[in-house]
Scaffold this motif. Structure first.
Motif, short mmCIF file in Angstrom:
data_model
loop_
_atom_site.label_atom_id
_atom_site.label_comp_id
_atom_site.label_asym_id
_atom_site.label_seq_id
_atom_site.Cartn_x
_atom_site.Cartn_y
_atom_site.Cartn_z
N SER A 132 7.99 -7.01 -8.14
CA SER A 132 6.54 -6.93 -7.93
C SER A 132 6.12 -5.58 -7.38
CB SER A 132 6.09 -8.05 -7.00
OG SER A 132 6.73 -7.93 -5.74
N SER A 133 6.93 -5.01 -6.50
CA SER A 133 6.58 -3.70 -5.96
C SER A 133 6.79 -2.60 -7.00
CB SER A 133 7.39 -3.41 -4.69
OG SER A 133 8.78 -3.40 -4.97
N TRP A 134 7.70 -2.83 -7.95
CA TRP A 134 7.84 -1.87 -9.04
C TRP A 134 6.56 -1.78 -9.86
CZ3 TRP A 134 10.80 2.03 -10.23
CH2 TRP A 134 12.08 2.13 -9.69
N GLY A 135 5.89 -2.92 -10.08
CA GLY A 135 4.62 -2.91 -10.79
C GLY A 135 3.58 -2.10 -10.06
N ALA A 136 3.50 -2.27 -8.73
CA ALA A 136 2.55 -1.50 -7.94
C ALA A 136 2.88 -0.02 -7.97
CB ALA A 136 2.54 -2.01 -6.50
N SER A 137 4.18 0.30 -7.95
CA SER A 137 4.60 1.70 -7.97
C SER A 137 4.23 2.37 -9.29
CB SER A 137 6.11 1.79 -7.74
OG SER A 137 6.55 3.14 -7.79
N ILE A 138 4.45 1.65 -10.40
CA ILE A 138 4.11 2.22 -11.72
C ILE A 138 2.60 2.42 -11.85
CG2 ILE A 138 4.09 1.73 -14.19
CD1 ILE A 138 6.79 0.33 -13.80
N LEU A 139 1.82 1.45 -11.36
CA LEU A 139 0.36 1.60 -11.39
C LEU A 139 -0.08 2.81 -10.56
CD1 LEU A 139 -0.93 -2.08 -11.06
CD2 LEU A 139 -1.17 -0.57 -13.02
N GLY A 140 0.49 2.96 -9.39
CA GLY A 140 0.13 4.09 -8.54
C GLY A 140 0.56 5.42 -9.12
N TRP A 141 1.67 5.43 -9.85
CA TRP A 141 2.21 6.68 -10.39
C TRP A 141 1.49 7.11 -11.66
CZ3 TRP A 141 6.35 7.39 -14.41
CH2 TRP A 141 6.76 8.72 -14.49
N LEU A 142 1.13 6.13 -12.52
CA LEU A 142 0.53 6.46 -13.81
C LEU A 142 -0.98 6.26 -13.84
CD1 LEU A 142 3.09 4.82 -16.28
CD2 LEU A 142 2.85 7.24 -15.74
N LEU A 143 -1.43 5.10 -13.36
CA LEU A 143 -2.80 4.71 -13.58
C LEU A 143 -3.80 5.47 -12.73
CD1 LEU A 143 -4.37 2.73 -15.33
CD2 LEU A 143 -4.23 1.07 -13.49
N VAL A 144 -3.57 5.50 -11.43
CA VAL A 144 -4.55 6.10 -10.52
C VAL A 144 -4.81 7.58 -10.82
CG1 VAL A 144 -5.08 6.60 -8.11
CG2 VAL A 144 -4.07 4.40 -8.73
N TYR A 204 0.84 -1.20 0.00
CA TYR A 204 0.00 0.00 0.00
C TYR A 204 0.87 1.25 0.00
CZ TYR A 204 -2.94 3.75 1.78
OH TYR A 204 -3.57 4.94 1.96
N ARG A 205 1.92 1.25 0.78
CA ARG A 205 2.81 2.41 0.85
C ARG A 205 3.55 2.62 -0.46
NH1 ARG A 205 3.73 4.51 5.87
NH2 ARG A 205 5.78 5.29 5.23
N VAL A 206 3.88 1.50 -1.14
CA VAL A 206 4.52 1.63 -2.45
C VAL A 206 3.50 2.12 -3.49
CG1 VAL A 206 5.61 0.33 -4.33
CG2 VAL A 206 6.27 -0.11 -1.96
N PHE A 207 2.28 1.57 -3.43
CA PHE A 207 1.23 1.94 -4.38
C PHE A 207 0.88 3.41 -4.27
CE2 PHE A 207 -3.20 2.15 -5.83
CZ PHE A 207 -3.10 1.50 -7.05
N THR A 208 0.87 3.94 -3.07
CA THR A 208 0.55 5.36 -2.86
C THR A 208 1.79 6.24 -2.91
OG1 THR A 208 0.65 4.94 -0.46
CG2 THR A 208 -1.52 4.88 -1.52
N LEU A 209 2.92 5.67 -3.35
CA LEU A 209 4.17 6.42 -3.58
C LEU A 209 4.77 6.98 -2.30
CD1 LEU A 209 3.15 8.35 -6.83
CD2 LEU A 209 4.06 6.03 -6.60
N ILE A 210 4.48 6.38 -1.15
CA ILE A 210 5.09 6.82 0.11
C ILE A 210 6.49 6.23 0.22
CG2 ILE A 210 4.92 6.72 2.63
CD1 ILE A 210 1.89 6.63 2.30
N ASP A 211 6.62 4.93 -0.12
CA ASP A 211 7.92 4.26 -0.07
C ASP A 211 8.37 3.92 -1.47
OD1 ASP A 211 7.75 4.40 2.66
OD2 ASP A 211 7.13 2.31 2.93
N ARG A 212 9.68 3.74 -1.62
CA ARG A 212 10.24 3.35 -2.91
C ARG A 212 10.15 1.83 -3.07
NH1 ARG A 212 15.48 1.38 -2.48
NH2 ARG A 212 15.87 1.93 -4.65
N PRO A 213 9.96 1.35 -4.32
CA PRO A 213 9.89 -0.10 -4.54
C PRO A 213 11.26 -0.76 -4.32
CG PRO A 213 9.89 1.07 -6.63
CD PRO A 213 9.78 2.12 -5.57
N VAL A 214 11.23 -1.99 -3.85
CA VAL A 214 12.49 -2.69 -3.55
C VAL A 214 12.65 -3.97 -4.35
CG1 VAL A 214 12.65 -1.74 -1.22
CG2 VAL A 214 11.36 -3.85 -1.60
N HIS A 215 11.57 -4.46 -5.00
CA HIS A 215 11.70 -5.64 -5.84
C HIS A 215 10.77 -5.51 -7.04
CE1 HIS A 215 7.99 -7.03 -3.93
NE2 HIS A 215 8.57 -6.77 -2.76
#
Length: 208
Positions: A65-77, A52-63
């Motif tokens: 799968s979390s990079w996918g969540a980060s990209i979705l949170g950064w572009l899609l939402v 959740y913290r990665v998806f909402t761009l609070i924390d940086r992705p570390v692997h």
């Protein structure tokens, strides 16, 4: 069951543009987002809170799968929220002084606004219902499609679905739009140029 699902899916054209968009694109996007979320949470050491913290761009992705969540949170939402909000605001501003003639003086309560549209009519349900329905079935199924009920049902749904997409029905209530589309589809059978012919068959024969 397959015909029931197809009728239900094609009947979505009676809904407003935003609702149609959510069904066509919002549901698949939500499924992809949910898959990335669950997969990332299972791989993350911090679990659900971490993804959740990665998806909402609070924390940086570390692997990965979390990079996918980060990209979705950064572009899609932001794109989804901004696009939907912009469409709704633009549509409301455009229609602020427009009232369709069939909506004059009518009371539209919450129940009517939230009521889903019916499904496109199943042709076999019209059998022995009335003399008018029997005449329509004789023309559309027996003459236009040579008694092929399966093909007639498919073309009937296509005809109603595409009529629902026209500008003339855009301002109608979802159930009114479906009723008007089916009335037009029936009226085609009595037009001189298309009497005892299927409009879908005619167009597809001319544009294979």
């Amino acid at each position: 069951m397959a015909v029931w699902i197809r009728r239900t899916f094609r009947s979505r054209k009676a809904l407003s543009g935003v609702t149609q968009w959510f069904i066509d694109w919002g549901v698949p996007i939500a499924l992809v987002t949910g898959f990335v979320w669950v997969f990332g949470a299972r791989r993350s050491e911090k679990g659900w809170s971490g993804i959740y913290r990665v998806f909402t761009l609070i924390d940086r992705p570390v692997h990965i799968s979390s990079w996918g969540a980060s990209i979705l949170g950064w572009l899609l939402v932001p794109a989804l929220i901004g696009g939907v909000a912009g469409h709704v605001i633009a549509a409301r501003m455009q229609r602020v002084k427009e009232i369709a003639s069939n909506h004059l003086f009518q009371r539209r309560g919450l129940r009517r606004r939230l009521k889903p549209p019916g499904k496109i009519t199943f042709l076999e349900s019209l059998h022995l219902k009335s003399a008018e329905d029997e005449e329509f079935l004789k023309r559309f199924v027996q003459r236009a499609h040579f008694g092929d009920w399966k093909k007639a049902q498919n073309h009937w749904e296509i005809l109603v679905r595409d009529v629902l997409c026209t500008v003339e029905l855009a301002e109608l209530d979802r159930n009114e739009a479906l009723d008007s589309a089916e009335s037009f589809a029936r009226a085609v059978m009595w037009m001189t140029g298309y009497q005892d012919k299927c409009l879908v068959c005619t167009v597809r024969a001319a544009n294979p």
